[in-house]
Each structure stands twice: as structure tokens, then as C-alpha cells.
Design a protein around this motif. Structure first.
Motif, PDB file in Angstrom:
ATOM      1  N   TYR A 104       0.828  -1.195   0.000  1.00 60.89           N
ATOM      2  CA  TYR A 104       0.000   0.000   0.000  1.00 60.89           C
ATOM      3  C   TYR A 104       0.866   1.251   0.000  1.00 60.89           C
ATOM      4  N   ARG A 105       0.283   2.362  -0.466  1.00 65.95           N
ATOM      5  CA  ARG A 105       0.954   3.658  -0.522  1.00 65.95           C
ATOM      6  C   ARG A 105      -0.059   4.715  -0.102  1.00 65.95           C
ATOM      7  N   GLY A 106       0.337   5.581   0.790  1.00 65.07           N
ATOM      8  CA  GLY A 106      -0.543   6.656   1.227  1.00 65.07           C
ATOM      9  C   GLY A 106      -1.839   6.161   1.835  1.00 65.07           C
ATOM     10  N   GLY A 107      -1.799   5.018   2.520  1.00 70.52           N
ATOM     11  CA  GLY A 107      -2.981   4.474   3.164  1.00 70.52           C
ATOM     12  C   GLY A 107      -3.915   3.712   2.231  1.00 70.52           C
ATOM     13  N   ARG A 108      -3.570   3.589   0.942  1.00 68.29           N
ATOM     14  CA  ARG A 108      -4.426   2.883  -0.019  1.00 68.29           C
ATOM     15  C   ARG A 108      -3.711   1.635  -0.523  1.00 68.29           C
ATOM     16  N   ASN A 109      -4.457   0.559  -0.610  1.00 72.01           N
ATOM     17  CA  ASN A 109      -3.905  -0.704  -1.081  1.00 72.01           C
ATOM     18  C   ASN A 109      -3.593  -0.605  -2.566  1.00 72.01           C
ATOM     19  N   GLU A 110      -2.354  -0.945  -2.936  1.00 79.67           N
ATOM     20  CA  GLU A 110      -1.944  -0.924  -4.342  1.00 79.67           C
ATOM     21  C   GLU A 110      -1.987  -2.305  -4.983  1.00 79.67           C
ATOM     22  N   SER A 111      -1.597  -3.312  -4.237  1.00 74.10           N
ATOM     23  CA  SER A 111      -1.594  -4.673  -4.782  1.00 74.10           C
ATOM     24  C   SER A 111      -1.629  -5.680  -3.642  1.00 74.10           C
ATOM     25  N   ARG A 112      -2.119  -6.845  -3.968  1.00 69.13           N
ATOM     26  CA  ARG A 112      -2.146  -7.935  -3.003  1.00 69.13           C
ATOM     27  C   ARG A 112      -1.880  -9.218  -3.765  1.00 69.13           C
ATOM     28  N   ARG A 113      -0.932  -9.977  -3.272  1.00 69.32           N
ATOM     29  CA  ARG A 113      -0.576 -11.233  -3.935  1.00 69.32           C
ATOM     30  C   ARG A 113      -0.446 -12.313  -2.890  1.00 69.32           C
ATOM     31  N   THR A 114      -1.023 -13.432  -3.173  1.00 71.36           N
ATOM     32  CA  THR A 114      -0.906 -14.565  -2.267  1.00 71.36           C
ATOM     33  C   THR A 114      -0.279 -15.732  -3.027  1.00 71.36           C
ATOM     34  N   PHE A 115       0.479 -16.511  -2.323  1.00 69.04           N
ATOM     35  CA  PHE A 115       1.159 -17.631  -2.956  1.00 69.04           C
ATOM     36  C   PHE A 115       0.498 -18.960  -2.636  1.00 69.04           C
ATOM     37  N   GLY A 116      -0.553 -18.933  -1.831  1.00 66.64           N
ATOM     38  CA  GLY A 116      -1.257 -20.163  -1.508  1.00 66.64           C
ATOM     39  C   GLY A 116      -0.507 -21.015  -0.503  1.00 66.64           C
ATOM     40  N   THR A 117      -1.118 -22.126  -0.184  1.00 65.23           N
ATOM     41  CA  THR A 117      -0.541 -23.091   0.739  1.00 65.23           C
ATOM     42  C   THR A 117       0.180 -24.169  -0.061  1.00 65.23           C
ATOM     43  N   ASN A 118       1.343 -24.559   0.407  1.00 66.47           N
ATOM     44  CA  ASN A 118       2.133 -25.589  -0.273  1.00 66.47           C
ATOM     45  C   ASN A 118       2.351 -26.771   0.659  1.00 66.47           C
ATOM     46  N   TYR A 119       2.296 -27.959   0.086  1.00 65.67           N
ATOM     47  CA  TYR A 119       2.562 -29.184   0.835  1.00 65.67           C
ATOM     48  C   TYR A 119       3.648 -29.977   0.115  1.00 65.67           C
ATOM     49  N   SER A 120       4.480 -30.637   0.893  1.00 64.86           N
ATOM     50  CA  SER A 120       5.466 -31.543   0.296  1.00 64.86           C
ATOM     51  C   SER A 120       5.532 -32.810   1.151  1.00 64.86           C
ATOM     52  N   LEU A 121       5.588 -33.921   0.478  1.00 62.66           N
ATOM     53  CA  LEU A 121       5.689 -35.219   1.133  1.00 62.66           C
ATOM     54  C   LEU A 121       7.051 -35.798   0.779  1.00 62.66           C
ATOM     55  N   ALA A 122       7.793 -36.208   1.788  1.00 60.47           N
ATOM     56  CA  ALA A 122       9.148 -36.709   1.558  1.00 60.47           C
ATOM     57  C   ALA A 122       9.328 -38.075   2.212  1.00 60.47           C
ATOM     58  N   PHE A 123      10.025 -38.929   1.530  1.00 63.90           N
ATOM     59  CA  PHE A 123      10.455 -40.210   2.084  1.00 63.90           C
ATOM     60  C   PHE A 123      11.949 -40.097   2.302  1.00 63.90           C
ATOM     61  N   ARG A 124      12.392 -40.287   3.529  1.00 65.03           N
ATOM     62  CA  ARG A 124      13.813 -40.173   3.859  1.00 65.03           C
ATOM     63  C   ARG A 124      14.393 -41.552   4.120  1.00 65.03           C
ATOM     64  N   ALA A 125      15.593 -41.740   3.620  1.00 66.48           N
ATOM     65  CA  ALA A 125      16.266 -43.021   3.815  1.00 66.48           C
ATOM     66  C   ALA A 125      17.722 -42.767   4.173  1.00 66.48           C
ATOM     67  N   ASN A 126      18.202 -43.435   5.208  1.00 66.89           N
ATOM     68  CA  ASN A 126      19.603 -43.406   5.570  1.00 66.89           C
ATOM     69  C   ASN A 126      20.258 -44.571   4.836  1.00 66.89           C
ATOM     70  N   LEU A 127      21.061 -44.278   3.845  1.00 64.50           N
ATOM     71  CA  LEU A 127      21.627 -45.323   2.992  1.00 64.50           C
ATOM     72  C   LEU A 127      23.018 -45.772   3.434  1.00 64.50           C
ATOM     73  N   ASP A 128      23.434 -45.357   4.631  1.00 63.98           N
ATOM     74  CA  ASP A 128      24.757 -45.763   5.123  1.00 63.98           C
ATOM     75  C   ASP A 128      24.877 -47.276   5.263  1.00 63.98           C
ATOM     76  N   GLN A 129      23.818 -47.935   5.665  1.00 63.85           N
ATOM     77  CA  GLN A 129      23.850 -49.376   5.892  1.00 63.85           C
ATOM     78  C   GLN A 129      23.431 -50.193   4.668  1.00 63.85           C
ATOM     79  N   LEU A 130      23.110 -49.497   3.587  1.00 68.80           N
ATOM     80  CA  LEU A 130      22.638 -50.177   2.384  1.00 68.80           C
ATOM     81  C   LEU A 130      23.795 -50.918   1.707  1.00 68.80           C
ATOM     82  N   ARG A 131      23.590 -52.186   1.389  1.00 72.60           N
ATOM     83  CA  ARG A 131      24.604 -53.002   0.714  1.00 72.60           C
ATOM     84  C   ARG A 131      24.089 -53.359  -0.666  1.00 72.60           C
ATOM     85  N   LEU A 132      24.803 -52.927  -1.667  1.00 71.08           N
ATOM     86  CA  LEU A 132      24.434 -53.244  -3.046  1.00 71.08           C
ATOM     87  C   LEU A 132      25.293 -54.383  -3.555  1.00 71.08           C
TER      88      LEU A 132
END
Length: 175
Positions: A142-170
């Protein structure tokens, strides 16, 4: 920073387990923790596009910001949840110009984020992260008490699978 920026200030962070205060409750309820922080910038200089050292503007710079949250973990650490918020103050986005002496401001706002993690075993876990859960309008200007623009980025979700590969034997690598 452009390689030549200078920032000074202080940061205060606190984290406290509530376990000692919840001794009378059953074990599975005692895994609570609260935390918070405050960041105050006292000096900020960074080169602008012309290479002149000036004070940076929002949304890249704020004079201060604060955060706080709460988390819980089960006794065997199989389940973890955290809810946290960051508070941003009103800040100048564009400085006054010769044609308009009124600067553009970004309104103060608060952002909520959360994490939920399930640990399957020592080596594997599944984690869901949510950011901007309340759909905060990050760029409300806003400028001078008046709204000039409004932008929203929404809600974001991320799903992650984590693996500790130190013990992995190939079989084709480890013989």
C-alpha cells in the motif's frame, strides 16, 4: 549481498522442553517443547543495481522478525509434529521518488508452517511439510494508506520419504 553487503544486529533464540513440568502426566504426553526467536537488524548496507551501498528493502530485508512454535515427539521418537509461525513487520518496499514522495509499504503479516514426521525405522521416515497454512498474502502493498496490490502464494505441501543409505549393501558394488 552482492559480495559487499554489511549487516549487523542480534538474534535471540529459546527452546524449552516441557518434560520437567509434565512429570505427573503419563509418559506419552510429556514430549512437548516450545521455542521462539527474535532477530533485530541494527545496520544493513548492500549494493543496489547502480552499485551504491543502500539499506535493502522488503521483502528481502526486514528491520526485525520473530518466530515461535510448539512441537511434540512420542517417547520412542516414532511420531513428531511441529507447528511454527513467523511474524514479519510492516516494511518499506520502494523508497520515495522525486515524482511521488509516498513510499510503498508491505503490511505486517504472519505465516504459519507445520511438519509431521513418522519414523518407520532407524533408516526410513516419511515426512509431510505444509507452508503458509493460513494462505497469508505475503505481498500486500500500500501507498498513502491505499492498497496498491495484493498477492498470495497459496498453501504448499510436500511429502518426503527419507532413507539413511549408510547401511545399504548393493550386491554389484559391495562385495
Amino acid at each position: 549481498n552482492g559480495g559487499k553487503g554489511q549487516f549487523e544486529g542480534f538474534e535471540l533464540g529459546v527452546r524449552q522442553s516441557l518434560r520437567p513440568y509434565l512429570k505427573a502426566l503419563p509418559e506419552f504426553i510429556r514430549g512437548w517443547e516450545v521455542f521462539g526467536g527474535y532477530n533485530k537488524n541494527t545496520k544493513a548496507e548492500a549494493p543496489n543495481r547502480a552499485g551504491v551501498l543502500t539499506k535493502p528493502l522488503a521483502p528481502n530485508y526486514y528491520d526485525w522478525n520473530a518466530n515461535w512454535g510448539i512441537s511434540y515427539m512420542t517417547p520412542r521418537r516414532a511420531f513428531y509434529v511441529q507447528v511454527r509461525t513467523t511474524i514479519f513487520p510492516e516494511a518499506i518496499v520502494t523508497a520515495p521518488t522525486t515524482t511521488d514522495l509516498r513510499p510503498v509499504y508491505e503490511s505486517s503479516h504472519q505465516r504459519w508452517d507445520a511438519t509431521v514426521r513418522y519414523t518407520i525405522s532407524r533408516n526410513y521416515s516419511l515426512e509431510l511439510n505444509g507452508s503458509n497454512l493460513t494462505d497469508d498474502s505475503f505481498l500486500n502493498r500500500y501507498r498513502g494508506g491505499r492498497n496498491e496490490s495484493r498477492r498470495t502464494f497459496g498453501t504448499n505441501y510436500s511429502l518426503a520419504f527419507r532413507a539413511n543409505l549408510d547401511q545399504l549393501r548393493l550386491p554389484f558394488i559391495d562385495r
